[in-house]
Design a protein around this motif. Structure first.
Motif, mmCIF file in Angstrom:
data_model
loop_
_atom_site.group_PDB
_atom_site.id
_atom_site.type_symbol
_atom_site.label_atom_id
_atom_site.label_comp_id
_atom_site.label_asym_id
_atom_site.label_seq_id
_atom_site.Cartn_x
_atom_site.Cartn_y
_atom_site.Cartn_z
ATOM 1 N N GLY A 1 0.798 -1.214 0.000
ATOM 2 C CA GLY A 1 0.000 0.000 0.000
ATOM 3 C C GLY A 1 0.833 1.268 0.000
ATOM 4 N N LYS A 2 2.117 1.152 -0.316
ATOM 5 C CA LYS A 2 3.048 2.287 -0.300
ATOM 6 C C LYS A 2 3.685 2.398 -1.682
ATOM 7 N N SER B 1 7.994 -0.100 -11.976
ATOM 8 C CA SER B 1 9.275 0.055 -12.660
ATOM 9 C C SER B 1 10.446 -0.511 -11.869
ATOM 10 N N GLY B 2 10.421 -0.423 -10.573
ATOM 11 C CA GLY B 2 11.534 -0.937 -9.781
ATOM 12 C C GLY B 2 12.711 -0.010 -9.712
ATOM 13 N N LEU B 3 12.680 1.144 -10.413
ATOM 14 C CA LEU B 3 13.755 2.129 -10.349
ATOM 15 C C LEU B 3 13.157 3.481 -9.966
ATOM 16 N N GLU C 1 23.077 9.002 -6.000
ATOM 17 C CA GLU C 1 21.939 9.553 -5.258
ATOM 18 C C GLU C 1 20.688 8.699 -5.451
ATOM 19 N N GLU C 2 20.382 8.357 -6.698
ATOM 20 C CA GLU C 2 19.141 7.647 -6.996
ATOM 21 C C GLU C 2 19.149 6.196 -6.527
ATOM 22 N N PRO C 3 20.197 5.402 -6.814
ATOM 23 C CA PRO C 3 20.168 4.024 -6.303
ATOM 24 C C PRO C 3 20.177 3.960 -4.779
ATOM 25 N N TYR C 4 20.830 4.917 -4.125
ATOM 26 C CA TYR C 4 20.844 4.954 -2.661
ATOM 27 C C TYR C 4 19.437 5.183 -2.108
ATOM 28 N N MET C 5 18.731 6.172 -2.670
ATOM 29 C CA MET C 5 17.369 6.432 -2.221
ATOM 30 C C MET C 5 16.445 5.252 -2.557
ATOM 31 N N LEU C 6 16.625 4.672 -3.751
ATOM 32 C CA LEU C 6 15.803 3.522 -4.140
ATOM 33 C C LEU C 6 15.972 2.372 -3.153
ATOM 34 N N ALA C 7 17.220 2.074 -2.789
ATOM 35 C CA ALA C 7 17.478 0.959 -1.873
ATOM 36 C C ALA C 7 16.811 1.204 -0.520
ATOM 37 N N ARG D 1 12.034 -0.437 2.811
ATOM 38 C CA ARG D 1 11.001 0.022 3.749
ATOM 39 C C ARG D 1 9.593 -0.232 3.207
ATOM 40 N N GLY D 2 9.503 -0.962 2.103
ATOM 41 C CA GLY D 2 8.203 -1.386 1.615
ATOM 42 C C GLY D 2 7.603 -0.554 0.510
ATOM 43 N N TYR D 3 8.363 0.396 -0.051
ATOM 44 C CA TYR D 3 7.831 1.241 -1.129
ATOM 45 C C TYR D 3 8.088 0.605 -2.490
ATOM 46 N N ASP D 4 7.056 0.610 -3.336
ATOM 47 C CA ASP D 4 7.186 0.208 -4.731
ATOM 48 C C ASP D 4 7.162 1.450 -5.606
#
Length: 756
Positions: free
Chosen positions: A465-466, A524-526, A555-561, A566-569
């Motif tokens: 739900g995130k 998308s996963g990214l 910056e982007e892969p760090y935030m994505l990880a 934490r459960g965000y898609d």
């Protein structure tokens, strides 16, 4: 400010207070200090007898020894002083109470002692003024002496937190005849002097230098001394931040909860109907500069996320609010009370002439502009970029100005996108949704209702739900009012795909153009930093880390990880929400050109899967974009670069040398930040720093919470809901092994799904 300015910017709970001179608030409690909007005015701060004596002693003291004041001469030293009487025309000398007593200037000693007494009152209210104060006596001679727009807290003196000015002039000072008023760019002013040295309609409080009057304001606020036509005398006190290791700071007035905030339960998605506004052409000459308030008050009673950051962008050790940088904003009411349905837009801009048009587009293209609030970090040259800090169209829509909160930093202090975005996030004030944007964007009509509807669909399809909407948008052409955007109704959607890992160890991301618009948002996963839309829970759970100076790629892969674990898609919107200025070759100043080396292309960046119809890519030449155009980090932090003339002046040569030193320092800091992030992406945490502040992994300051904050479950580390191995299995990108499979290269859809 103490009292009412007649502008309606004070909070409603403030009682009515009679005003002094026109447009100038006056305290209702003589000698009482209570800042509203970051400033306070107290008349008769010193008694008439002391005023008369100190005025005469001021003339004597300056005759005994003074010098021409300098621009940037913030410390009592002759080193690094730049005298320019056209910019700053006063003469000055430094004061101490002891020196005045020894020289027989007892009245000046009394004024200094009285100013020193303010520190105790400010500390009781939670302001950090624990450092040793400094005092300066100055005279602006008649004939038009002035001091151009500036802020007292600057690169030369970053510890200044509060400025107090006592005027030693006659109480009968006539502001229209004698001039010399202080223009404080924080609160609107509508008196007779509204255009006296100010740009027309720019919100400011104009304060006459009446003898005995005290003006107290936070040192980060921009202000200027208007031309004086009569000798103008004043003593200025600067209160400084408490030095390190000198004991705990005073308790802050508004405590806030420590990070991270608890995760709320998933909510049912809401999909409001889309009713785009009528299209309107942007005005040609209808911009207005912004009032210079650094961090605004929440529009509701929700504790501000900004409370956990100091004015310098550092998290306070106690996790409590730093009082510096606060300003009052009008409350939200009606259907948006409490932040419900409101959208906070976070922007970091580096010397970007397009930023004012991005702000215009956000408001003019919104279906309901009343719900939009913007927090923007301007990183600018204080003189050359003065015209950039505007909202295009705000002369016709002055209400837009009150919906923009801002932080202004010297461009030489820029530390890359992470620090700037953290400062922008610190201006969130309880709005329900958060949109993070680059500073060179154009929104589609009705973007706000589109984004909320798309997010609702994505949340319904997400695992917990995130959800976060994110992509690299299609480009727009041109700039300013002449910019040309694709047709929003027919423009195709885009999807983030994996490129390859570059030699620095970071994934480069590619935005590809889909042949057909999907029926709903695509998983998308990214994730892209330049366009990200989510509920504000995302900002609270995955806040930007301000302790990664000059991190760019990564910056982007760090935030994505961090958000994935934490459960965000992440989802790509099925329709365009905005367009992006990818081609910035005409820009003189970019962050990359100044402070980043030429990036090393990722293997295969200009062939294979990266050579398709790409919107953007992190490196190489895919999609016709240069590596210097950035895209792999989707950056909002605009960019810098120095464009020299054919015959550089001495000032330009000196600035060039300063920038070369800055590049070398940035390179060291960037390597440390990269090492720390790569350690997190490997599934662990960065190792501890040694006694010299640099650990075996090259990492420096770990920030708030120490090294534990970088471990699994720590605020800057990975979450505990999912693992990076699960991300690799779901998306096809293994950050630990630095491997990309064919699924990720085409977003899980296959090559045929994209335009050739």
């Amino acid at each position: 400010m103490c009292g009412k300015s007649g502008t309606g910017t004070e909070p409603p709970e403030e009682p009515p207070i009679s005003s002094g001179q026109e447009g100038q608030p006056k305290s209702d409690v003589p000698g009482g200090v209570r800042l509203v909007g970051g400033a306070c005015i107290i008349d008769e701060f010193i008694a008439p007898e002391l005023l008369e004596a100190s005025s005469q002693e001021a003339q004597d003291a300056l005759a005994e020894g003074s010098r021409q004041a300098a621009v940037g001469g913030a410390v009592p030293s002759s080193e690094g002083r730049a005298v320019d009487v056209r910019s700053r025309g006063d003469t000055m000398r430094w004061l101490t109470a002891e020196a005045m007593a020894e020289s027989g200037h007892s009245a000046l000693e009394g004024v200094v002692r009285k100013l020193e007494g303010l520190r105790q009152q400010l500390e009781k209210q939670g302001y950090d003024v624990g450092g040793k104060p400094t005092f300066q006596l100055a005279c602006y001679p008649s004939g038009g002496a002035r001091y151009v727009r500036h802020a007292d807290a600057s690169v030369s003196c970053p510890t200044r937190t509060m400025t107090a000015i006592v005027y030693l002039n006659t109480p009968e000072w006539d502001p229209e005849r004698d001039g010399g008023c202080l223009a404080l760019y924080n609160l609107p002013y509508t008196g007779r002097l509204a255009n006296a040295g100010l740009e027309r309609c720019e919100p400011a409080a104009v304060v006459a230098p009446v003898g005995g009057r005290l003006v107290l304001f936070q040192s980060h606020l921009f202000h200027e001394v208007l031309p004086s036509h009569r000798h103008r005398y004043a003593i200025t006190a600067w209160f400084h931040l408490r030095p390190p290791h000198s004991g705990p700071p005073p308790p802050a007035p508004r405590p806030a909860a420590p990070l991270p905030l608890p995760t709320p339960a998933p909510r049912a998605p809401t999909v409001p109907p889309v009713a785009p506004p009528a299209a309107s052409a942007p005005p040609q000459h209808d911009d207005a500069p912004l009032p210079f308030a650094s961090v605004s008050r929440p529009d509701s009673d929700t504790p501000s996320f900004a409370a956990r950051f100091s004015a310098s962008g550092r998290m306070s050790a106690s996790g409590r609010a730093s009082s510096s940088g606060r300003a009052w904003m009008p409350r939200s009411s009606g259907r948006y009370a409490g932040g419900r349905g409101m959208i906070f837009v976070s922007i970091a801009a580096y010397r970007d002439p397009e930023a004012q048009w991005t702000l215009h587009s956000l408001f003019s293209q919104a279906h309901e502009p009343d719900r939009i609030r913007v927090g923007i970090v301007w990183q600018v040259h204080p003189i050359e970029d003065a015209d950039l800090m505007r909202v295009a169209g705000a002369r016709s829509h002055p209400e837009w100005l009150s919906r923009v909160r801002q932080v202004v930093l010297p461009h030489m202090d820029a530390e890359g996108p992470c620090k700037a975005r953290a400062l922008a996030q610190a201006m969130w004030s309880g709005e329900e949704y958060v949109l993070q944007l680059d500073s060179h964007m154009r929104m589609v009509p009705g973007w706000d209702t589109l984004a909320i509807g798309q997010l609702g669909e994505a949340e319904a399809a997400s695992s917990f739900g995130k959800a976060v909407l994110s992509t690299y948008p299609l480009p727009y052409e041109g700039e300013g009012p002449a910019a040309s955007v694709p047709e929003p109704d027919t423009a195709p959607a885009t999807l983030l795909c994996a490129g390859a890992f570059a030699q620095d160890g970071f994934l480069r991301t590619v935005g590809r153009t889909l042949r057909q618009r999907p029926a709903k948002p695509l998983r998308s996963g990214l994730w892209a930093a330049g366009l990200s839309f989510a509920r504000a829970d995302w900002l609270k759970e995955v806040p930007y880390c301000p302790h990664l100076p000059h991190l760019f790629f990564g910056e982007e892969p760090y935030m994505l990880a961090r958000m994935w674990t934490r459960g965000y898609d992440t989802f790509a919107p099925s329709v365009p929400l905005a367009f992006h200025a990818w081609d910035r070759s005409a820009r003189v100043h970019t962050y990359q050109r100044d402070l980043l080396p030429t990036p090393t292309p990722a293997p295969g960046a200009s062939s294979g899967p990266n050579s398709g119809a790409d919107v953007s890519t992190g490196s190489g030449t895919a999609g016709g974009l240069r590596a210097s155009d950035r895209t792999g980090s989707g950056m909002a932090l605009g960019e810098t670069g120095v464009g020299w003339g054919l015959s550089p002046t001495l000032e330009e040569e000196e600035e060039g040398r300063e920038m070369e030193v800055a590049r070398k320092e940035a390179a060291v800091l960037r390597r440390r930040s990269q090492a720390r992030v790569l350690a997190v992406l490997s599934g662990g945490a960065a190792t501890g720093a040694g006694e010299d502040g640099v650990g075996p992994d090259g990492c420096g300051d770990p920030g708030v919470g120490g090294e534990a904050s970088w471990g699994v479950g720590g605020v800057w580390g990975l979450g505990r809901v999912r693992t990076l191995q699960q991300l690799a299995e779901a998306v096809g990108v293994d950050f630990a092994a630095r491997v990309v499979d064919s699924r990720a290269a085409w977003g899980g859809l296959g090559e045929d799904a994209f335009e050739a």
